[in-house]
Scaffold this active site. Structure first.
Site, short mmCIF file in Angstrom:
data_model
loop_
_atom_site.label_atom_id
_atom_site.label_comp_id
_atom_site.label_asym_id
_atom_site.label_seq_id
_atom_site.Cartn_x
_atom_site.Cartn_y
_atom_site.Cartn_z
N PHE A 129 -10.79 4.89 2.96
CA PHE A 129 -9.57 5.47 2.39
C PHE A 129 -8.64 4.33 2.04
O PHE A 129 -8.21 3.58 2.92
CB PHE A 129 -8.90 6.42 3.39
CG PHE A 129 -7.66 7.07 2.82
CD1 PHE A 129 -7.75 8.24 2.08
CD2 PHE A 129 -6.41 6.52 3.02
CE1 PHE A 129 -6.62 8.84 1.54
CE2 PHE A 129 -5.27 7.12 2.50
CZ PHE A 129 -5.37 8.28 1.76
N ASP A 215 -8.55 -4.16 3.87
CA ASP A 215 -7.51 -3.14 3.90
C ASP A 215 -7.06 -2.99 5.35
O ASP A 215 -7.73 -2.37 6.17
CB ASP A 215 -8.07 -1.81 3.36
CG ASP A 215 -7.05 -0.70 3.35
OD1 ASP A 215 -6.02 -0.81 4.06
OD2 ASP A 215 -7.28 0.31 2.65
N LYS A 244 2.40 0.56 6.15
CA LYS A 244 2.64 1.33 7.37
C LYS A 244 3.48 0.56 8.39
O LYS A 244 4.70 0.49 8.28
CB LYS A 244 1.32 1.81 7.97
CG LYS A 244 0.63 2.89 7.11
CD LYS A 244 -0.56 3.48 7.82
CE LYS A 244 -1.27 4.55 6.99
NZ LYS A 244 -0.51 5.80 6.88
#
Length: 396
Positions: A129, A215, A244
């Site tokens: 993702f 990532d 985040k």
């Protein structure tokens, strides 16, 4: 009739009005132990005084100028990231998805400037993702993300997770220019890439000249007990996406890169109106100062071991509900036998917040500042939720 807020989320009816450390307070006054931290965003918990101070002080001075000008707060945060990582340079954006977009552009531009413009393919992995833009869902390739949004962008090839033979074969394709992977998949079900595999990826990229793109949007910024998850393997990427936790709740993302990987990204090749604004960078610098202070990550590692021990005990106590524990640091997952969404819902009743993921996994993503007492309380509430699910199973 459609709601004023686009109904693209299946939201619970909980409505929180305040946060205090590892706790969230509902409009009706109930206090919930937050084991989700806004999907790994609230790295330092809710209302951390250093972040509140950084935000309010900067808000009283200057919010936004655009990237037409030098932004001192942006340079300060970039310097901290360069000091503590492999990177030589940083680009700031507003989200992990935007960082992914730039990672793809940077890799393609690298090969264009290197005289091999045909090397546009990026190898990715099933269960990945990388965000929800068209490029990001094209990179992940799963039907859940892509159905109804075609045509997808070319230039990505998804490989089975853990299939080394398929990876080695694909890496020989002359159109390949980069490999993109999460060291620890979040949405994909808390699937950890073993250190030996991450080292193997670095070696494979070096062998074929590929760029290695990591990532670390969810698994970075201290979540695994190191500043970034790849550090456990002793390797360094060429390009890395971050978001985040770096903003501690303020929306900011970043793309970190070596000077070599970024050589094609000259003036005019990329931009962001809001990216790297003074507010976000002031908060990000405060986050970095907290996480890199002496002893902070050691504390995270100690709490990680305590949480894992507690969760292993929970699994043993409820073999009809759970199968096992997976993950690393304070990014753990409970592999479930019962539907994970049932456990999330039972957790609401027990006033503990968790996050579902693929492979019927329940994500446990507490703030890095959580205390051992709060960990014990959160697991006790999960135990209450598991009892309720067990009764539901028995009654079925």
């Amino acid at each position: 009739m459609i709601s004023p807020v686009l109904p693209s989320y299946n939201r619970s009816k909980l409505s929180f009005v305040k946060g205090e450390g590892s706790w969230m307070i509902e409009a009706d006054g109930r206090r919930f132990l937050d084991f989700g931290s806004g999907i790994a965003v609230m790295a330092l918990g809710h209302g951390h005084p250093a972040l509140v101070r950084a935000l309010t002080e900067q808000a009283g001075k200057l919010w936004h100028t655009s990237n037409l000008y030098t932004v001192p707060e942006q340079e300060a945060l970039a310097s901290r990231l360069v000091e503590h990582t492999f990177a030589d340079t940083v680009f700031f954006c507003n989200s992990g998805t935007e960082a992914t977009e730039l990672a793809v552009k940077m890799a393609r531009k690298y090969w264009y400037e290197s005289g091999a413009p045909e090397r546009t393919t990026i190898l990715t992995f099933e269960g990945a993702f990388h965000g929800r833009s068209i490029a990001a869902i094209s990179a992940a390739g799963s039907e859940k993300l892509t159905k109804g949004f075609g045509p997808l962008l070319p230039g990505f090839r998804q490989l089975p997770f853990g299939d080394h033979d398929a990876l080695r074969e694909a890496a020989r394709d002359p159109s390949v220019g980069a490999i993109m992977v999460e060291p620890l998949q979040g949405e994909g079900g808390i699937r950890l890439l073993p250190d030996v595999c991450l080292k193997g990826l670095r070696d494979l990229c070096d062998e074929h000249g590929h760029l290695l793109i990591l990532d670390e949007i969810q698994c970075g910024v201290g979540r695994t007990g190191r500043l970034f998850a790849h550090e456990w393997a002793g390797i360094a990427p060429d390009i890395m996406m971050v978001a985040k936790g770096i903003g501690g709740g303020y929306p900011i993302g970043a793309l970190l890169a070596t000077e070599n990987a970024a050589k094609g990204m000259t003036a005019g090749t990329h931009g962001s109106t809001y990216g790297g604004n003074p507010l976000g960078c002031a908060v990000g610098a405060a986050v970095m100062d907290e996480i890199t202070r002496d002893g902070f990550l050691e504390e995270v590692r100690a709490k990680s071991g305590f949480l894992r021990q507690k969760l292993e005990g929970l699994v043993a106590a409820h073999p009809d509900v759970f199968e096992g524990v997976r993950g690393a640091g304070l990014m753990l997952g409970l592999k479930c036998k019962a539907p994970n969404t049932d456990i999330v819902a039972a957790g609401y009743d027990a006033q503990v917040l968790t996050v579902p993921a693929a492979e019927n996994v329940l994500r446990i993503l507490p703030a890095l500042t959580i205390t051992e007492d709060e960990i014990a309380e959160g697991v006790a509430r999960l135990d209450t939720a598991a009892v309720a699910v067990s009764r539901k199973i028995a009654a079925a």
